[in-house]
Design a protein around this motif. Structure first.
Motif, PDB file in Angstrom:
ATOM      1  N   ASP A 165     -15.285   0.329  -5.474  1.00 40.65           N
ATOM      2  CA  ASP A 165     -13.846   0.559  -5.307  1.00 40.65           C
ATOM      3  C   ASP A 165     -13.559   1.323  -4.028  1.00 40.65           C
ATOM      4  OD1 ASP A 165     -12.968  -0.482  -7.794  1.00 40.65           O
ATOM      5  OD2 ASP A 165     -13.699   1.323  -8.803  1.00 40.65           O
ATOM      6  N   PHE A 166     -12.433   1.040  -3.428  1.00 39.76           N
ATOM      7  CA  PHE A 166     -11.867   1.957  -2.436  1.00 39.76           C
ATOM      8  C   PHE A 166     -11.087   3.001  -3.225  1.00 39.76           C
ATOM      9  CE2 PHE A 166     -12.444  -1.585   0.519  1.00 39.76           C
ATOM     10  CZ  PHE A 166     -12.954  -0.906   1.610  1.00 39.76           C
ATOM     11  N   LEU A 167     -11.305   4.257  -2.901  1.00 39.11           N
ATOM     12  CA  LEU A 167     -10.690   5.329  -3.683  1.00 39.11           C
ATOM     13  C   LEU A 167      -9.631   6.061  -2.870  1.00 39.11           C
ATOM     14  CD1 LEU A 167     -13.968   6.639  -5.302  1.00 39.11           C
ATOM     15  CD2 LEU A 167     -12.181   5.262  -6.379  1.00 39.11           C
ATOM     16  N   VAL A 168      -8.610   6.516  -3.569  1.00 43.42           N
ATOM     17  CA  VAL A 168      -7.515   7.247  -2.929  1.00 43.42           C
ATOM     18  C   VAL A 168      -7.373   8.588  -3.634  1.00 43.42           C
ATOM     19  CG1 VAL A 168      -5.060   7.223  -2.382  1.00 43.42           C
ATOM     20  CG2 VAL A 168      -6.318   5.074  -2.488  1.00 43.42           C
ATOM     21  N   PRO A 169      -7.617   9.707  -2.946  1.00 45.35           N
ATOM     22  CA  PRO A 169      -7.505  11.002  -3.615  1.00 45.35           C
ATOM     23  C   PRO A 169      -6.048  11.303  -3.970  1.00 45.35           C
ATOM     24  CG  PRO A 169      -7.912  11.284  -1.263  1.00 45.35           C
ATOM     25  CD  PRO A 169      -8.004   9.819  -1.537  1.00 45.35           C
ATOM     26  N   SER A 170      -5.865  11.917  -5.119  1.00 49.99           N
ATOM     27  CA  SER A 170      -4.510  12.247  -5.550  1.00 49.99           C
ATOM     28  C   SER A 170      -4.208  13.698  -5.182  1.00 49.99           C
ATOM     29  CB  SER A 170      -4.395  12.047  -7.061  1.00 49.99           C
ATOM     30  OG  SER A 170      -3.251  12.700  -7.537  1.00 49.99           O
ATOM     31  N   ARG A 171      -3.149  13.912  -4.398  1.00 47.65           N
ATOM     32  CA  ARG A 171      -2.776  15.277  -4.001  1.00 47.65           C
ATOM     33  C   ARG A 171      -2.253  16.052  -5.208  1.00 47.65           C
ATOM     34  NH1 ARG A 171       1.989  17.296  -2.884  1.00 47.65           N
ATOM     35  NH2 ARG A 171       2.931  15.246  -2.864  1.00 47.65           N
ATOM     36  N   MET A 172      -1.491  15.343  -6.042  1.00 50.86           N
ATOM     37  CA  MET A 172      -0.841  16.051  -7.132  1.00 50.86           C
ATOM     38  C   MET A 172      -1.739  16.261  -8.345  1.00 50.86           C
ATOM     39  SD  MET A 172       3.096  14.973  -6.981  1.00 50.86           S
ATOM     40  CE  MET A 172       2.986  13.234  -7.318  1.00 50.86           C
ATOM     41  N   ASN A 173      -2.857  15.566  -8.388  1.00 51.64           N
ATOM     42  CA  ASN A 173      -3.773  15.706  -9.519  1.00 51.64           C
ATOM     43  C   ASN A 173      -5.134  16.082  -8.974  1.00 51.64           C
ATOM     44  OD1 ASN A 173      -2.068  14.360 -11.866  1.00 51.64           O
ATOM     45  ND2 ASN A 173      -1.821  13.134 -10.024  1.00 51.64           N
ATOM     46  N   GLU A 174      -5.343  17.354  -8.841  1.00 51.29           N
ATOM     47  CA  GLU A 174      -6.507  17.867  -8.146  1.00 51.29           C
ATOM     48  C   GLU A 174      -7.807  17.269  -8.689  1.00 51.29           C
ATOM     49  OE1 GLU A 174      -6.595  22.078  -7.664  1.00 51.29           O
ATOM     50  OE2 GLU A 174      -8.634  22.039  -6.878  1.00 51.29           O
ATOM     51  N   GLY A 175      -8.634  16.815  -7.756  1.00 50.19           N
ATOM     52  CA  GLY A 175      -9.957  16.303  -8.135  1.00 50.19           C
ATOM     53  C   GLY A 175      -9.932  14.899  -8.699  1.00 50.19           C
ATOM     54  N   GLN A 176      -8.734  14.290  -8.758  1.00 51.00           N
ATOM     55  CA  GLN A 176      -8.676  12.939  -9.342  1.00 51.00           C
ATOM     56  C   GLN A 176      -8.348  11.896  -8.283  1.00 51.00           C
ATOM     57  OE1 GLN A 176      -6.057  13.535 -12.787  1.00 51.00           O
ATOM     58  NE2 GLN A 176      -7.949  13.564 -13.982  1.00 51.00           N
ATOM     59  N   PHE A 177      -8.752  10.671  -8.591  1.00 50.25           N
ATOM     60  CA  PHE A 177      -8.644   9.588  -7.619  1.00 50.25           C
ATOM     61  C   PHE A 177      -8.022   8.352  -8.243  1.00 50.25           C
ATOM     62  CE2 PHE A 177     -11.883  12.365  -6.138  1.00 50.25           C
ATOM     63  CZ  PHE A 177     -11.889  12.265  -4.756  1.00 50.25           C
ATOM     64  N   TYR A 178      -7.241   7.668  -7.457  1.00 52.64           N
ATOM     65  CA  TYR A 178      -6.874   6.295  -7.807  1.00 52.64           C
ATOM     66  C   TYR A 178      -7.952   5.375  -7.230  1.00 52.64           C
ATOM     67  CZ  TYR A 178      -2.070   8.173  -8.052  1.00 52.64           C
ATOM     68  OH  TYR A 178      -0.940   8.888  -8.339  1.00 52.64           O
ATOM     69  N   ALA A 179      -8.052   4.176  -7.796  1.00 59.49           N
ATOM     70  CA  ALA A 179      -8.852   3.135  -7.138  1.00 59.49           C
ATOM     71  C   ALA A 179      -7.879   2.054  -6.699  1.00 59.49           C
ATOM     72  CB  ALA A 179      -9.863   2.568  -8.106  1.00 59.49           C
ATOM     73  N   LEU A 180      -8.152   1.427  -5.554  1.00 59.59           N
ATOM     74  CA  LEU A 180      -7.355   0.266  -5.166  1.00 59.59           C
ATOM     75  C   LEU A 180      -7.902  -0.936  -5.932  1.00 59.59           C
ATOM     76  CD1 LEU A 180      -7.119   0.771  -1.289  1.00 59.59           C
ATOM     77  CD2 LEU A 180      -5.484   1.428  -3.062  1.00 59.59           C
ATOM     78  N   PRO A 181      -7.031  -1.845  -6.382  1.00 61.92           N
ATOM     79  CA  PRO A 181      -7.503  -2.932  -7.244  1.00 61.92           C
ATOM     80  C   PRO A 181      -8.474  -3.887  -6.536  1.00 61.92           C
ATOM     81  CG  PRO A 181      -5.195  -3.236  -6.646  1.00 61.92           C
ATOM     82  CD  PRO A 181      -5.583  -1.883  -6.154  1.00 61.92           C
ATOM     83  N   GLN A 182      -9.595  -4.170  -7.201  1.00 67.58           N
ATOM     84  CA  GLN A 182     -10.448  -5.272  -6.722  1.00 67.58           C
ATOM     85  C   GLN A 182      -9.792  -6.595  -7.078  1.00 67.58           C
ATOM     86  OE1 GLN A 182     -14.659  -4.894  -7.533  1.00 67.58           O
ATOM     87  NE2 GLN A 182     -14.501  -2.682  -7.711  1.00 67.58           N
ATOM     88  N   SER A 183      -8.918  -6.547  -8.061  1.00 65.67           N
ATOM     89  CA  SER A 183      -8.051  -7.671  -8.423  1.00 65.67           C
ATOM     90  C   SER A 183      -7.062  -7.122  -9.448  1.00 65.67           C
ATOM     91  CB  SER A 183      -8.849  -8.820  -9.049  1.00 65.67           C
ATOM     92  OG  SER A 183      -9.062  -8.563 -10.427  1.00 65.67           O
ATOM     93  N   PRO A 184      -5.957  -7.833  -9.692  1.00 68.70           N
ATOM     94  CA  PRO A 184      -5.021  -7.334 -10.717  1.00 68.70           C
ATOM     95  C   PRO A 184      -5.427  -7.742 -12.133  1.00 68.70           C
ATOM     96  CG  PRO A 184      -3.932  -8.724  -9.062  1.00 68.70           C
ATOM     97  CD  PRO A 184      -5.396  -8.964  -8.956  1.00 68.70           C
ATOM     98  N   GLN A 185      -6.735  -7.987 -12.349  1.00 67.75           N
ATOM     99  CA  GLN A 185      -7.209  -8.583 -13.593  1.00 67.75           C
ATOM    100  C   GLN A 185      -6.609  -7.953 -14.860  1.00 67.75           C
ATOM    101  OE1 GLN A 185      -8.963 -11.360 -13.885  1.00 67.75           O
ATOM    102  NE2 GLN A 185      -8.704 -11.204 -16.089  1.00 67.75           N
ATOM    103  N   THR A 186      -6.763  -6.644 -15.036  1.00 69.57           N
ATOM    104  CA  THR A 186      -6.311  -6.062 -16.310  1.00 69.57           C
ATOM    105  C   THR A 186      -4.793  -6.116 -16.419  1.00 69.57           C
ATOM    106  OG1 THR A 186      -6.540  -3.881 -15.289  1.00 69.57           O
ATOM    107  CG2 THR A 186      -8.295  -4.578 -16.759  1.00 69.57           C
ATOM    108  N   PHE A 187      -4.096  -5.942 -15.290  1.00 62.28           N
ATOM    109  CA  PHE A 187      -2.626  -5.982 -15.346  1.00 62.28           C
ATOM    110  C   PHE A 187      -2.110  -7.363 -15.726  1.00 62.28           C
ATOM    111  CE2 PHE A 187      -3.282  -2.131 -12.958  1.00 62.28           C
ATOM    112  CZ  PHE A 187      -2.351  -1.286 -13.539  1.00 62.28           C
ATOM    113  N   LYS A 188      -2.777  -8.407 -15.199  1.00 61.78           N
ATOM    114  CA  LYS A 188      -2.241  -9.730 -15.540  1.00 61.78           C
ATOM    115  C   LYS A 188      -2.496 -10.034 -17.009  1.00 61.78           C
ATOM    116  CE  LYS A 188      -5.947 -12.628 -13.508  1.00 61.78           C
ATOM    117  NZ  LYS A 188      -6.186 -13.834 -12.729  1.00 61.78           N
ATOM    118  N   GLN A 189      -3.591  -9.489 -17.554  1.00 65.37           N
ATOM    119  CA  GLN A 189      -3.820  -9.681 -18.985  1.00 65.37           C
ATOM    120  C   GLN A 189      -2.767  -8.909 -19.792  1.00 65.37           C
ATOM    121  OE1 GLN A 189      -8.604  -9.636 -18.535  1.00 65.37           O
ATOM    122  NE2 GLN A 189      -7.857 -10.056 -20.587  1.00 65.37           N
TER     123      GLN A 189
END
Ligand code: ASP
Length: 583
Positions: free
Chosen positions: A178-202
């Protein structure tokens, strides 16, 4: 008003009209008493003319001074050209200039903005905005737009709804990092950029959207591979209340529509072959079927003689190379060197020349007589004049080596014609794939793919033999789309995670939201995603996806134009609660 028309529009029928044009100076030809300027915009080139007899002196001088890529506006009269240029649509006319305004100067561009440029790849990437002014790049972007519009039109007409899904999410496993994006507002936590929208489309299927698509960016942090982009575009699709047959029909329809609209081609029903058959016949799960050279398995006819290399091999397989009997010894030696390159990895190659008089000459004549070799010819489909190339060894390795050889020879023989399109479906993929190094099974497609009906119990006993409800759409030797029928039952999904090595806690932490959703009446569903960049480049008769992306990254994942990725300053790091330790 900057312009009354464009640089690609004027024809003989416009002669005598007054026009205003704006564009870039491509070229100035100064003959002293007359000056011609090629003025370019997205639509074409129009020739401007100024001369001693008809143009004010200062205006003529101004035109002589124009530098390449200066942006100008001119007013003038359309006149007939003395010497016409049949090569361009505006070649019958020129514009006699009365007024000329410089809208913006340009410094000297680092390469010529012409179809055949003197700029190398790196330079053109650094100044991509100049490269885009060139026809080959500009035309590719317009072509991409056309394909994209046809996709939207077709799917929308079929009742699909385009829905956007978020980019800041949690990991979706498609087999890459995953490409990760650090969250400023949630210390120590990260978003991941989607490798695909797989779970969302389901989840959209659980939400009752029933026919979804999205032309969407996906992000995969993979190791360097030629012609892969870390961010790329998918035509992502999902349908509810469908079986595999429905999906194949729907997206065969889309592909046929594109071939028709883009190339005027009527395509018959796409062949369907199983994964096992693709591997047996082509050594490859994305076979190029524009040409033959199918594998012949020679075990029964080549083993149990005195030739030990074959006797100890798991697979002996060959292909018939059309016209190859005329290859010289030197050419064949070169071919043998080619298959022995580390990238291919064969230990050697046995060959048989099928002479025009019906006799055979092989590199293993010591072990095989004419009768034996005629059986090889039969199995590989070799005719008089062909060359049979034979590799042997471990089944998977031999297939992949012979497949590489088949593709290479087809390329050399000009059999991979860019204007020929041969789509096919590959179906019945294995559900799981063994990682030879770790001995662990991974989902071959992704963990949400359902096993074929009745195969679930095999998971315990023969995991490697379970087939999936998964399919790929292959075009000219490239996988352009892939998808599956999904698991829609919470317990089956949990079993699947267990077999993939997740503890129940891990599965819940990562995919609890999906399994929770499955408890609220998840409909049976399935889908597919096409790689848009690849699809567009193949339809465009080219193989490099970079050429169809406005601002691509290079092979090290860098954007050399904006110089990204880049360092960030300490304050930003602090704000993100990050510390760099580059020791
Ligand atoms: N999400 C899958 C992929 O990116 C496609 C699919 O299963 O629909 O390959």
């Amino acid at each position: 008003m900057y312009r009354s028309t464009t640089c690609g529009a004027l024809r003989a029928s416009n002669i005598d009209s007054e026009v205003i044009l704006s564009g870039w100076v491509q070229k100035v030809r100064d003959k002293g008493f007359v000056v011609w300027v090629d003025l370019r915009d997205r639509y074409g080139i129009t020739q401007l003319v100024l001369d001693q007899d008809r143009t004010a002196k200062d205006l003529l001088e101004k035109a002589k001074e124009l530098g390449r890529e200066t942006v100008i506006q001119v007013k003038g009269q359309v006149i007939e050209r003395a010497s016409k240029n049949a090569n361009i649509p505006t070649g019958d006319i020129e514009v006699l200039v009365h007024e000329l305004h410089i809208l913006n100067e340009s410094i000297l561009p680092p390469f010529t903005i012409e179809d055949e440029t003197d700029g190398g790849e790196d330079l053109r990437m650094k100044y991509r905005y100049l490269d885009i002014r060139r026809n080959p790049v500009k035309d590719n972007l317009i072509f991409r737009h056309k394909v994209t519009m046809e996709v939207r039109k077709y799917l929308s007409d079929q009742g699909f709804i385009e829905v956007e899904t978020p980019y800041l999410i949690k990991s979706t496993p498609e087999g890459a990092r995953d490409f990760l994006v650090p969250s400023r507002m949630n210390e120590g936590q990260f978003y991941a950029l989607p490798q695909s929208p797989q779970t969302f489309k389901q989840l959209l299927m659980v939400g009752g959207m029933d026919k979804y698509f999205q032309i969407v960016k996906c992000f995969r942090d993979e190791d360097l591979r030629a012609d892969r982009q870390p961010e790329f575009t998918q035509i992502d699709c999902e349908m509810a209340f469908v079986e595999q047959e429905d999906i194949l029909n729907a997206f065969e329809g889309l592909t046929k529509h594109l071939l028709k609209e883009i190339h005027g081609l009527e395509t018959g029903d796409f062949p369907r072959i199983t994964f096992d058959e693709a591997m047996r016949r082509f050594g490859n799960d994305k076979p190029d079927i524009r040409f033959g050279m199918e594998f012949g398995e020679l075990n029964t006819v080549a083993q149990h003689k005195e030739f030990n290399v074959f006797n100890t091999a798991e697979l002996v397989a060959g292909i018939a190379v059309p016209g190859g009997a005329s290859y010289t010894r030197k050419e064949i030696d070169k071919l043998i060197d080619w298959v022995k390159r580390p990238q291919v990895g064969a230990k050697g190659m046995v060959y048989v020349k099928c002479n025009d008089d019906g006799s055979f000459k092989s590199s293993v004549d010591k072990f095989y007589d004419q009768d034996d070799l005629s059986k090889w010819a039969e199995v590989t489909g070799a005719k008089a004049g062909d060359l049979i190339c034979v590799l042997s060894g471990n089944t998977n390795e031999t297939r992949s080596q012979l497949s590489a050889l088949r593709m290479e020879l087809a390329e050399r023989l000009g059999l991979r014609k860019p204007d020929e399109f041969a789509p096919l479906w590959v179906i019945d993929f294995p559900l799981l794939e063994l990682d030879e190094e770790t001995g662990i099974y991974h989902a071959m497609h992704h963990p949400f793919t359902s096993p074929k009906p009745g195969q679930l119990q095999l998971l315990e006993t023969e995991p490697g033999n379970v087939k999936a409800n998964a399919y790929d759409l292959v075009l000219n030797g490239n996988e352009i789309g892939g998808g599956s029928i999904r698991i829609h039952d919470k317990d089956i999904q949990a079993t699947m995670f267990k077999h993939l090595g997740f503890t129940p806690e891990e599965a819940k932490a990562q995919f609890g939201f999906l399994m929770d959703a499955f408890q609220y009446g998840a409909p049976p569903h399935g889908g597919i995603a096409f790689g848009l960049d690849r699809l567009v480049s193949i339809l465009g008769g080219q193989e490099t996806i970079r050429d169809f992306i406005a601002f691509p990254k290079n092979n090290s994942g860098r954007d050399v134009m904006i110089d990204a990725p880049a360092n960030i300053d300490d304050d930003q790091l602090k704000e993100l609660h990050l510390k760099l330790d580059l020791e």
